[in-house]
Design a protein around this motif. Structure first.
Motif, short mmCIF file in Angstrom:
data_model
loop_
_atom_site.label_atom_id
_atom_site.label_comp_id
_atom_site.label_asym_id
_atom_site.label_seq_id
_atom_site.Cartn_x
_atom_site.Cartn_y
_atom_site.Cartn_z
N ASP A 88 -3.80 -15.31 -8.04
CA ASP A 88 -4.44 -14.29 -8.86
C ASP A 88 -5.40 -13.52 -7.97
N GLY A 89 -4.93 -12.43 -7.36
CA GLY A 89 -5.76 -11.66 -6.43
C GLY A 89 -6.03 -12.47 -5.18
N ALA A 90 -7.29 -12.62 -4.82
CA ALA A 90 -7.67 -13.37 -3.62
C ALA A 90 -7.73 -14.87 -3.87
N ASP A 91 -7.65 -15.28 -5.14
CA ASP A 91 -7.78 -16.69 -5.51
C ASP A 91 -6.46 -17.26 -6.00
N ALA A 92 -6.39 -18.59 -5.97
CA ALA A 92 -5.17 -19.26 -6.40
C ALA A 92 -5.49 -20.60 -7.05
N MET A 93 -4.53 -21.08 -7.82
CA MET A 93 -4.60 -22.43 -8.39
C MET A 93 -3.33 -23.15 -7.97
N LEU A 94 -3.50 -24.34 -7.43
CA LEU A 94 -2.37 -25.13 -6.95
C LEU A 94 -2.31 -26.44 -7.72
N VAL A 95 -1.17 -26.68 -8.35
CA VAL A 95 -0.95 -27.94 -9.07
C VAL A 95 -0.12 -28.83 -8.15
N GLU A 96 -0.65 -30.02 -7.84
CA GLU A 96 0.04 -30.97 -6.95
C GLU A 96 0.81 -31.98 -7.79
N PHE A 97 1.98 -32.39 -7.28
CA PHE A 97 2.84 -33.32 -8.00
C PHE A 97 3.13 -34.57 -7.18
N THR A 98 3.18 -35.68 -7.87
CA THR A 98 3.62 -36.95 -7.30
C THR A 98 4.67 -37.50 -8.26
N VAL A 126 -5.31 -30.71 -9.24
CA VAL A 126 -5.30 -29.25 -9.30
C VAL A 126 -6.42 -28.73 -8.41
N THR A 127 -6.11 -27.72 -7.62
CA THR A 127 -7.08 -27.10 -6.73
C THR A 127 -7.19 -25.63 -7.07
N ALA A 128 -8.43 -25.12 -7.10
CA ALA A 128 -8.67 -23.70 -7.27
C ALA A 128 -9.46 -23.22 -6.07
N GLY A 129 -9.24 -21.98 -5.66
CA GLY A 129 -10.00 -21.45 -4.54
C GLY A 129 -9.39 -20.22 -3.92
N ARG A 130 -9.94 -19.86 -2.78
CA ARG A 130 -9.39 -18.74 -2.03
C ARG A 130 -7.97 -19.11 -1.62
N THR A 131 -7.04 -18.20 -1.81
CA THR A 131 -5.63 -18.49 -1.60
C THR A 131 -5.36 -19.07 -0.21
N THR A 132 -5.88 -18.46 0.83
CA THR A 132 -5.62 -18.96 2.18
C THR A 132 -6.17 -20.36 2.37
N THR A 133 -7.36 -20.64 1.83
CA THR A 133 -7.94 -21.98 1.97
C THR A 133 -7.11 -23.01 1.22
N VAL A 134 -6.71 -22.69 0.00
CA VAL A 134 -5.90 -23.62 -0.80
C VAL A 134 -4.61 -23.95 -0.06
N GLU A 135 -3.94 -22.93 0.48
CA GLU A 135 -2.68 -23.15 1.19
C GLU A 135 -2.88 -23.95 2.48
N GLU A 136 -3.94 -23.65 3.24
CA GLU A 136 -4.18 -24.36 4.50
C GLU A 136 -4.52 -25.84 4.26
N VAL A 137 -5.33 -26.11 3.27
CA VAL A 137 -5.67 -27.50 2.97
C VAL A 137 -4.45 -28.27 2.49
N PHE A 138 -3.66 -27.66 1.63
CA PHE A 138 -2.46 -28.32 1.09
C PHE A 138 -1.45 -28.60 2.21
#
Length: 193
Positions: A158-168, A175-187
């Motif tokens: 959503d714009g510069a931010d993102a929400m990532l739902v992790e699955f096992t 669930v992670t929310a944050g700056r899109t690039t940070t969320v992707e790099e951490v994941f």
């Protein structure tokens, strides 16, 4: 019988003595204690009252979105988060957790700005416990991503931010929310606390 009129006049004069248009003159200065009535000026500086009380511990389910989690809004400064009593004792690299909140969110600051918050508890409005099919139906604009060690996720930008739902094993576990690039790099395991 002469006493009665004298008593009546004395009582009338006593009652009327308090009825004037002039404000009463105080006999002593007002008390300057913390328990003073509202509107009373206190002679003590505000810092003498000690630190402010801690932030209230939230109860119930808290909102999770690309913009953040509950009171944790992506883009807040580290000082704002600390002053609000949301976290204490961050590591030198800006990582920490916020005890007292449902899901004990992990927070990540970069350059003094909140760039990521992650929770792993169903005490949020996030889809923890949901299946991948349920998450895809709820967030159709998202896309599948693969993280470190083959972990799967569903990324909603959503714009510069993102929400990532992790699955096992096909079930949402965090669930992670944050700056899109940070969320992707951490994941992806390229950056993290």
């Amino acid at each position: 019988m002469r006493r009665r009129p004298l008593v009546a006049v004395t009582v009338a004069l006593t009652l009327l003595s308090g009825c004037t248009d002039d404000p009463p003159t105080p006999s002593a200065p007002p008390s300057a204690s913390p328990a003073a009535a509202p509107g009373t000026t206190l002679d003590m500086p505000p810092e003498s009252f000690g630190p402010p009380p801690p932030a209230p511990t939230p109860t119930g389910r808290m909102e999770m979105s690309p913009a953040g989690y509950g009171p944790f809004r992506i883009g807040m400064t580290q000082q704002e988060v600390t002053d609000a009593g949301l976290v204490a004792g961050l590591s030198p690299d800006g990582c920490g957790s916020a005890s007292g909140f449902p899901g004990t969110p992990e927070v990540d600051f970069w350059g003094g700005e909140l760039v990521r918050v992650r929770v792993g508890s169903p005490a949020t409005t996030a889809p923890i416990g949901a299946t991948l099919a349920d998450v895809r139906a709820a967030y159709p604009a998202g896309r599948a991503v693969t993280g470190a060690n083959g972990v799967t996720g569903w990324l909603v930008v959503d714009g510069a931010d993102a929400m990532l739902v992790e699955f096992t094993a096909g079930t949402a576990t965090a669930v992670t929310a944050g700056r899109t690039t940070t969320v992707e790099e951490v994941f992806a395991g390229r950056r993290g606390c």
